[in-house]
Design a protein around this motif. Structure first.
Motif, PDB file in Angstrom:
ATOM      1  N   GLY A  12       0.864  -1.187   0.000  1.00  0.00           N
ATOM      2  CA  GLY A  12       0.000   0.000   0.000  1.00  0.00           C
ATOM      3  C   GLY A  12       0.892   1.226   0.000  1.00  0.00           C
ATOM      4  N   THR A  13       0.546   2.234  -0.818  1.00  0.00           N
ATOM      5  CA  THR A  13       1.462   3.382  -0.934  1.00  0.00           C
ATOM      6  C   THR A  13       0.805   4.725  -0.609  1.00  0.00           C
ATOM      7  N   ALA A  14      -0.397   4.718  -0.024  1.00  0.00           N
ATOM      8  CA  ALA A  14      -1.028   6.014   0.291  1.00  0.00           C
ATOM      9  C   ALA A  14      -0.093   6.809   1.198  1.00  0.00           C
ATOM     10  N   ARG A  38      -5.762   9.551  -6.395  1.00  0.00           N
ATOM     11  CA  ARG A  38      -6.039  10.332  -5.192  1.00  0.00           C
ATOM     12  C   ARG A  38      -4.804  10.516  -4.297  1.00  0.00           C
ATOM     13  N   TYR A  39      -3.851   9.572  -4.332  1.00  0.00           N
ATOM     14  CA  TYR A  39      -2.691   9.663  -3.430  1.00  0.00           C
ATOM     15  C   TYR A  39      -1.663  10.689  -3.923  1.00  0.00           C
ATOM     16  N   GLY A  40      -1.796  11.116  -5.194  1.00  0.00           N
ATOM     17  CA  GLY A  40      -0.863  12.108  -5.726  1.00  0.00           C
ATOM     18  C   GLY A  40       0.567  11.598  -5.784  1.00  0.00           C
ATOM     19  N   THR A  63      -3.645   0.882 -10.038  1.00  0.00           N
ATOM     20  CA  THR A  63      -3.991   2.241  -9.627  1.00  0.00           C
ATOM     21  C   THR A  63      -5.510   2.405  -9.677  1.00  0.00           C
ATOM     22  N   LYS A  64      -5.977   3.570  -9.238  1.00  0.00           N
ATOM     23  CA  LYS A  64      -7.438   3.757  -9.099  1.00  0.00           C
ATOM     24  C   LYS A  64      -7.837   5.109  -9.668  1.00  0.00           C
ATOM     25  N   VAL A  65      -8.985   5.131 -10.323  1.00  0.00           N
ATOM     26  CA  VAL A  65      -9.499   6.388 -10.862  1.00  0.00           C
ATOM     27  C   VAL A  65     -10.272   7.107  -9.751  1.00  0.00           C
ATOM     28  N   HIS A  97     -12.258   3.928  -7.743  1.00  0.00           N
ATOM     29  CA  HIS A  97     -11.818   4.062  -6.343  1.00  0.00           C
ATOM     30  C   HIS A  97     -12.989   4.018  -5.352  1.00  0.00           C
ATOM     31  N   TRP A  98     -14.010   4.842  -5.608  1.00  0.00           N
ATOM     32  CA  TRP A  98     -15.232   4.823  -4.787  1.00  0.00           C
ATOM     33  C   TRP A  98     -16.416   5.011  -5.731  1.00  0.00           C
ATOM     34  N   PRO A  99     -17.535   4.333  -5.521  1.00  0.00           N
ATOM     35  CA  PRO A  99     -18.710   4.539  -6.360  1.00  0.00           C
ATOM     36  C   PRO A  99     -19.463   5.797  -5.914  1.00  0.00           C
ATOM     37  N   GLY A 176      -6.355  -1.256   4.694  1.00  0.00           N
ATOM     38  CA  GLY A 176      -6.434  -1.084   6.150  1.00  0.00           C
ATOM     39  C   GLY A 176      -6.235  -2.406   6.880  1.00  0.00           C
ATOM     40  N   PRO A 177      -5.364  -3.304   6.386  1.00  0.00           N
ATOM     41  CA  PRO A 177      -5.271  -4.646   6.973  1.00  0.00           C
ATOM     42  C   PRO A 177      -4.696  -4.632   8.393  1.00  0.00           C
ATOM     43  N   LEU A 178      -4.081  -3.486   8.766  1.00  0.00           N
ATOM     44  CA  LEU A 178      -3.531  -3.368  10.131  1.00  0.00           C
ATOM     45  C   LEU A 178      -4.374  -2.378  10.935  1.00  0.00           C
ATOM     46  N   MET A 179      -5.582  -2.110  10.451  1.00  0.00           N
ATOM     47  CA  MET A 179      -6.458  -1.117  11.094  1.00  0.00           C
ATOM     48  C   MET A 179      -5.702   0.205  11.279  1.00  0.00           C
ATOM     49  N   VAL A 180      -4.914   0.557  10.256  1.00  0.00           N
ATOM     50  CA  VAL A 180      -4.109   1.780  10.288  1.00  0.00           C
ATOM     51  C   VAL A 180      -3.251   1.829  11.569  1.00  0.00           C
ATOM     52  N   GLY A 181      -2.780   0.695  12.004  1.00  0.00           N
ATOM     53  CA  GLY A 181      -1.891   0.607  13.170  1.00  0.00           C
ATOM     54  C   GLY A 181      -2.594   0.146  14.442  1.00  0.00           C
ATOM     55  N   PRO A 217      -0.786  -3.923   3.106  1.00  0.00           N
ATOM     56  CA  PRO A 217      -0.386  -3.017   4.190  1.00  0.00           C
ATOM     57  C   PRO A 217       0.445  -1.852   3.646  1.00  0.00           C
ATOM     58  N   ARG A 218       0.223  -0.677   4.249  1.00  0.00           N
ATOM     59  CA  ARG A 218       0.998   0.491   3.834  1.00  0.00           C
ATOM     60  C   ARG A 218       2.438   0.328   4.323  1.00  0.00           C
ATOM     61  N   GLY A 219       3.371   0.667   3.467  1.00  0.00           N
ATOM     62  CA  GLY A 219       4.774   0.549   3.866  1.00  0.00           C
ATOM     63  C   GLY A 219       5.520   1.830   3.628  1.00  0.00           C
ATOM     64  N   ASP A 220       5.776   2.566   4.706  1.00  0.00           N
ATOM     65  CA  ASP A 220       6.553   3.798   4.577  1.00  0.00           C
ATOM     66  C   ASP A 220       7.839   3.686   5.383  1.00  0.00           C
ATOM     67  N   THR A 221       8.011   2.537   6.057  1.00  0.00           N
ATOM     68  CA  THR A 221       9.150   2.361   6.950  1.00  0.00           C
ATOM     69  C   THR A 221       9.764   0.986   6.653  1.00  0.00           C
ATOM     70  N   PRO A 222      11.035   0.947   6.267  1.00  0.00           N
ATOM     71  CA  PRO A 222      11.629  -0.333   5.858  1.00  0.00           C
ATOM     72  C   PRO A 222      11.477  -1.456   6.889  1.00  0.00           C
ATOM     73  N   ARG A 226       9.354  -4.848   5.837  1.00  0.00           N
ATOM     74  CA  ARG A 226      10.021  -6.160   5.912  1.00  0.00           C
ATOM     75  C   ARG A 226       9.255  -7.091   6.868  1.00  0.00           C
ATOM     76  N   ASP A 227       8.883  -6.537   8.007  1.00  0.00           N
ATOM     77  CA  ASP A 227       8.106  -7.305   8.991  1.00  0.00           C
ATOM     78  C   ASP A 227       6.818  -7.844   8.345  1.00  0.00           C
ATOM     79  N   ASN A 228       6.158  -6.995   7.569  1.00  0.00           N
ATOM     80  CA  ASN A 228       4.875  -7.392   6.977  1.00  0.00           C
ATOM     81  C   ASN A 228       5.043  -8.530   5.972  1.00  0.00           C
TER      82      ASN A 228
HETATM   83  N1  LIG Z   1      -9.417   1.666  -1.763  1.00  0.00           N
HETATM   84  C1  LIG Z   1      -9.531   2.514  -0.740  1.00  0.00           C
HETATM   85  O1  LIG Z   1     -10.541   3.219  -0.587  1.00  0.00           O
HETATM   86  C2  LIG Z   1      -8.404   2.568   0.257  1.00  0.00           C
HETATM   87  C3  LIG Z   1      -8.593   3.201   1.500  1.00  0.00           C
HETATM   88  C4  LIG Z   1      -7.527   3.219   2.397  1.00  0.00           C
HETATM   89  C5  LIG Z   1      -6.322   2.613   2.069  1.00  0.00           C
HETATM   90  N2  LIG Z   1      -6.150   2.018   0.847  1.00  0.00           N
HETATM   91  C6  LIG Z   1      -4.875   1.338   0.470  1.00  0.00           C
HETATM   92  O2  LIG Z   1      -4.554   0.399   1.473  1.00  0.00           O
HETATM   93  C7  LIG Z   1      -3.236   0.628   1.968  1.00  0.00           C
HETATM   94  C8  LIG Z   1      -3.134   0.208   3.409  1.00  0.00           C
HETATM   95  O3  LIG Z   1      -4.120   0.794   4.224  1.00  0.00           O
HETATM   96  P1  LIG Z   1      -3.802   1.917   5.297  1.00  0.00           P
HETATM   97  O4  LIG Z   1      -2.586   2.658   4.868  1.00  0.00           O
HETATM   98  O5  LIG Z   1      -4.985   2.720   5.507  1.00  0.00           O
HETATM   99  O6  LIG Z   1      -3.586   1.161   6.653  1.00  0.00           O
HETATM  100  P2  LIG Z   1      -2.771  -0.097   7.240  1.00  0.00           P
HETATM  101  O7  LIG Z   1      -1.906  -0.719   6.215  1.00  0.00           O
HETATM  102  O8  LIG Z   1      -3.778  -0.896   7.949  1.00  0.00           O
HETATM  103  O9  LIG Z   1      -1.877   0.584   8.380  1.00  0.00           O
HETATM  104  C9  LIG Z   1      -0.840   1.455   8.064  1.00  0.00           C
HETATM  105  C10 LIG Z   1      -0.210   1.976   9.352  1.00  0.00           C
HETATM  106  O10 LIG Z   1       0.389   0.893  10.079  1.00  0.00           O
HETATM  107  C11 LIG Z   1       1.799   1.151  10.216  1.00  0.00           C
HETATM  108  N3  LIG Z   1       2.510  -0.128  10.020  1.00  0.00           N
HETATM  109  C12 LIG Z   1       2.630  -0.827   8.870  1.00  0.00           C
HETATM  110  N4  LIG Z   1       3.310  -1.974   9.092  1.00  0.00           N
HETATM  111  C13 LIG Z   1       3.649  -1.973  10.404  1.00  0.00           C
HETATM  112  C14 LIG Z   1       4.383  -2.881  11.217  1.00  0.00           C
HETATM  113  N5  LIG Z   1       4.857  -4.009  10.724  1.00  0.00           N
HETATM  114  N6  LIG Z   1       4.567  -2.553  12.505  1.00  0.00           N
HETATM  115  C15 LIG Z   1       4.059  -1.395  13.029  1.00  0.00           C
HETATM  116  N7  LIG Z   1       3.346  -0.510  12.298  1.00  0.00           N
HETATM  117  C16 LIG Z   1       3.141  -0.796  11.001  1.00  0.00           C
HETATM  118  C17 LIG Z   1       2.135   2.116   9.120  1.00  0.00           C
HETATM  119  O11 LIG Z   1       3.289   2.858   9.465  1.00  0.00           O
HETATM  120  P3  LIG Z   1       4.415   3.124   8.320  1.00  0.00           P
HETATM  121  O12 LIG Z   1       3.665   3.709   7.152  1.00  0.00           O
HETATM  122  O13 LIG Z   1       5.373   4.020   8.991  1.00  0.00           O
HETATM  123  O14 LIG Z   1       5.016   1.800   7.970  1.00  0.00           O
HETATM  124  C18 LIG Z   1       0.889   2.984   9.053  1.00  0.00           C
HETATM  125  O15 LIG Z   1       0.875   3.936  10.092  1.00  0.00           O
HETATM  126  C19 LIG Z   1      -3.015   2.128   1.707  1.00  0.00           C
HETATM  127  O16 LIG Z   1      -1.663   2.473   1.723  1.00  0.00           O
HETATM  128  C20 LIG Z   1      -3.658   2.255   0.342  1.00  0.00           C
HETATM  129  O17 LIG Z   1      -2.765   1.795  -0.673  1.00  0.00           O
HETATM  130  C21 LIG Z   1      -7.187   1.971  -0.044  1.00  0.00           C
END
Ligand SMILES: NC(=O)c1ccc[n+]([C@@H]2O[C@H](COP(=O)([O-])OP(=O)(O)OC[C@H]3O[C@@H](n4cnc5c(N)ncnc54)[C@H](OP(=O)(O)O)[C@@H]3O)[C@@H](O)[C@H]2O)c1
Length: 263
Positions: A12-14, A38-40, A63-65, A97-99, A176-181, A217-222, A226-228
């Motif tokens: 995930g790259t948002a 949308r993520y620019g 990608t998503k429109v 992306h969204w209807p 949101g597989p990690l519930m955004v943390g 899962p979003r990955g902004d931190t190596p 890697r853990d994911n």
């Molecule tokens: N289709 C849609 O409407 C929609 C909506 C939301 C999201 N998305 C997509 O789904 C992706 C993932 O969802 P999300 O970004 O909302 O939430 P997420 O993946 O559930 O959670 C991301 C958060 O968890 C942290 N994290 C990731 N791996 C971790 C680890 N191993 N240990 C501790 N913290 C960790 C991240 O920090 P770091 O970033 O610092 O690693 C970030 O703060 C997005 O990036 C996007 O591509 C799609």
């Protein structure tokens, strides 16, 4: 369904706009990259793809429109712009992306069908679609719907939707597989993590893999990305699965009452 060679954990790259991080994630093993208008960050993602030591042909790029670009002409024009920004001739998966907003099934899907027929998109996806919206989409789209990207994690197991998707041969991509943390604050998940000496993130991802879905899962931190990826090696036992099944609380992190009711 997604092709068999699509790896089950995507990136995930948002909010991720550093090409070096994208390249590092690809070199670490990610092959399924998720971005959106949308993520620019499509240009940064494209630059990361070119910087990585892995050929474009080994990657699955989605990608998503944006919902405001879903009128017929806008889908065609902004998809061409997305391809330019990404620096690729064809996108593997293009989602609605969204209807919402400019979404109009006959118009939107006429444009998606044209892009599919002329090879600029390899697979059609939708995101945030309920079964009723999927039924409506099927009435207007000739191309198959390959994936529906929705929020999913142990506190939002999407049971009804999954049963619809498996009947219609549509993959579920879990955002949101990690519930955004917040998975780190769910005692049932952290207890399992302690038992296996892994992170709560890995437990949530391993559970999603067990359900046959594709977490991104979003990955902004190596260290995080890697853990994911290591969740692929975690096998949950019956006791773990039972404990997760019995959580019994529901939580939706991303709500949009127009499409999904708040639970
Ligand atoms: N289709 C849609 O409407 C929609 C909506 C939301 C999201 N998305 C997509 O789904 C992706 C993932 O969802 P999300 O970004 O909302 O939430 P997420 O993946 O559930 O959670 C991301 C958060 O968890 C942290 N994290 C990731 N791996 C971790 C680890 N191993 N240990 C501790 N913290 C960790 C991240 O920090 P770091 O970033 O610092 O690693 C970030 O703060 C997005 O990036 C996007 O591509 C799609």
């Amino acid at each position: 369904m997604l092709p068999d060679d699509v790896p089950p954990i995507g990136l995930g790259t948002a909010g991720v706009d550093d090409p070096a991080l994208i390249a590092d994630a690809i070199d670490t093993g990610y092959r399924f990259i998720d971005t959106a208008q949308r993520y620019g960050n499509e240009a940064a993602v494209g630059a990361g793809i070119r910087q990585a030591d892995v050929g474009r042909d080994r990657l699955f790029v989605a990608t998503k429109v944006h919902e405001r670009n879903l009128a017929y002409e806008d889908v065609l024009q902004t998809t061409a712009e997305s391809l330019d920004r990404l620096g690729i001739a064809q996108v593997d998966l293009l989602y609605v992306h969204w209807p919402l907003e400019a979404y109009d099934p006959p118009e939107t899907f006429q444009a998606f069908d044209e892009l599919y027929d002329d090879g600029r998109i390899k697979h059609v996806g939708v995101s945030n679609f309920t079964p009723a919206l999927l039924d409506e989409a099927h009435d207007h789209l000739d191309a198959p719907i390959t994936a529906n990207q929705v929020e999913m994690h142990p506190l939002l197991p999407q049971r009804k939707l999954r049963s619809y998707l498996s009947t219609h041969d549509i993959a579920l991509v879990a955002y949101g597989p990690l519930m955004v943390g917040d998975v780190f604050d769910v005692p049932e998940i952290t207890a399992i993590a302690e038992r296996h000496d892994v992170s709560a993130a890995q437990v949530s991802l391993a559970w999603l893999l067990e359900q046959g879905v594709y977490p991104i899962p979003r990955g902004d931190t190596p260290t995080h990305f890697r853990d994911n990826l290591a969740a692929r090696g975690l096998s949950l036992d019956d006791e773990d699965l039972d404990q997760l099944e019995r959580i019994g609380r529901t939580r939706r992190v991303y709500t949009n009452d127009t499409v999904w009711p708040t639970e």
